[in-house]
Design a protein around this motif. Sequence first.
Motif, PDB file in Angstrom:
ATOM      1  N   TYR A   5     -41.752 -95.364 -29.107  1.00  7.37           N
ATOM      2  CA  TYR A   5     -40.446 -95.448 -28.727  1.00  7.37           C
ATOM      3  C   TYR A   5     -40.733 -97.149 -28.210  1.00  7.37           C
ATOM      4  N   ASN A   6     -39.895 -98.252 -29.103  1.00  5.84           N
ATOM      5  CA  ASN A   6     -39.707 -99.526 -28.843  1.00  5.84           C
ATOM      6  C   ASN A   6     -38.393 -99.705 -28.018  1.00  5.84           C
ATOM      7  N   ALA A   7     -39.039-100.023 -26.323  1.00 12.48           N
ATOM      8  CA  ALA A   7     -37.590-100.180 -25.576  1.00 12.48           C
ATOM      9  C   ALA A   7     -37.175-101.627 -26.082  1.00 12.48           C
ATOM     10  N   THR A   8     -37.589-102.429 -26.696  1.00 15.26           N
ATOM     11  CA  THR A   8     -37.300-103.861 -26.464  1.00 15.26           C
ATOM     12  C   THR A   8     -36.554-103.794 -28.211  1.00 15.26           C
ATOM     13  N   GLY A  63     -35.606-101.092 -29.392  1.00 14.57           N
ATOM     14  CA  GLY A  63     -34.142-100.107 -29.230  1.00 14.57           C
ATOM     15  C   GLY A  63     -34.600 -99.101 -30.577  1.00 14.57           C
ATOM     16  N   GLN A  79     -30.624 -91.661 -22.581  1.00 11.20           N
ATOM     17  CA  GLN A  79     -31.658 -91.701 -23.199  1.00 11.20           C
ATOM     18  C   GLN A  79     -31.702 -90.879 -24.201  1.00 11.20           C
ATOM     19  N   GLN A 137     -38.005 -91.768 -24.040  1.00 11.74           N
ATOM     20  CA  GLN A 137     -36.936 -92.861 -22.776  1.00 11.74           C
ATOM     21  C   GLN A 137     -36.548 -92.033 -21.609  1.00 11.74           C
ATOM     22  N   SER A 156     -39.859 -87.162 -21.801  1.00  9.65           N
ATOM     23  CA  SER A 156     -41.205 -86.776 -22.201  1.00  9.65           C
ATOM     24  C   SER A 156     -42.496 -85.888 -22.149  1.00  9.65           C
TER      25      SER A 156
END
Length: 518
Positions: A423-426, A428, A450, A455, A459
């Motif tokens: 997952y890449n939060a930046t 998306g 989420q 996210q 987890s």
Amino acid sequence: MKTRILYIICCFAMLLISACKKHDFADGTLSPIIAVSDLRALYKGSDVPLTDKNMQGATEIVGIVISNPDSGNVPKDVVVLQNIRRSATRGINLALGSSSTSYHSGDSLIVNVNGAVLKRVNGALQIAGLTAGNITKVSANNAVTVRTASSYTIKANPDQYESTLVKITAATVIPVPKFGDTYAGEKYLVNGADSIVLHTEATASYANNAIPASATFTGVLFQSLNAAGKTIFQVWPRSGADVTDIVKPVDPDGSLGPNPVIVTGYVNDSKGADGNYEYFQFRATQNIDFSKTPMAVVTCTNAGTAAPNAGDAPGAGWATGGGRTYKFNLTSGKVNQGDFFYVGGSNKKIDGPNTTDISSANWIRTIAYVTTDGDGFGSASTGLLPNSGNAGGIAIFVGTNVTNTSVPVDFVLFGGTGVTTIYNATTGKGYLAVDNDHYHLKDPTTGVDQPFIFQGSNSYVIPHSTPADAGIFVKLGGTFNMTSKIWTKARGYTFLTMSPTSALTDIETGTDVTSVTK
């Protein structure tokens, strides 16, 4: 004696002269034929007048026609010639004007290209300046070579596939077709993170036929330029017969309803070799006829070097393809409510080589994935799931049109806990989750959205089974109510170490299997 000495001297002189001649020229004559692969290599970005000098003495190319003017789905005034020399399959477009309709798929041609021009027109490499006088037809109805490829391999090696006949297996059509939608125009054939345009001229003989949701598409691959001047790749089927393995459109809202299937176990590290021995166990929560309501299973692996998007989250989620995700289409077979079924490698053994044959189980889809690409996306691999270190996953979807926005009906994730390749939060980017026993689309505490794995509170990870290469079936024990469609007991896990004589009952029974209630 003098005569003998003189004879020896003469022999040495002749050998010396012969040796000198070998350095001065090569015996034999140059071939009048240049391979299409060598001809294509002459193009360096600008027009190339073709001469016997820059073609190393050659003046001709040979090959088999792969375009079919009778179907109406071929660029105007163009004949596509495919050539195989020195094990290299290459193609080239011949600009022949109105005489192009005289040549049909399977025609064997000799083409005199001396004095013609090699150039790119609208992105496609072609030979211009030809007339019918340059063409000699040798024979007709010859077999044509078709190569299986994916959008991933085509875009990685465009020169190898341009203007050749390709087969793209189990590709999904985007936008998702509705009943009654036709081929005419341009659609996208999706293979993981990549896609290729499916092009059908309005005049094509099959233009008004109903387009499938998923199918295997054969056609001539053209390179072109879009309105923005960007290179695109298009597949032009030669006729309706070039579309096979058809899956008709299904209800895009998912006629199966919520949670029709749950993941109940898997083998990611069989005893000995893993190739074509990995498999996944599911349990149906309702009666399913996959020929009427298709589904798809997707696996993922997330090593830092796995491409595309190496070292980063998957660019198209579960549909990224390549070395990241691999798809199985479930389009035939049936399963009754509450029963187990299986998907995976073609060998159908319980624990790798020389173990119990479980082909009697309800196998809905198997693929020899060591040598065969996935159904629509995913590259052939010696192993679909990781054995240690990195995270792997198994997801199941309603329908076969798995895209970057597709949400599974169930999935499990096991192995590593590293977030970077999940997952890449930046940006998306990542794998979309679904509400099940361990994941929630909204954080249960804060109510914050989420939608991705890893996210927020999403987890949960099943650890890798240990030790490696022990031949372990991972049993996922929980309780699912098939009426309310909820988990009354979340899935745990049991690492069942199998033996060569283990049986189906070992992985389908016991207190540690997922049970279903009504």
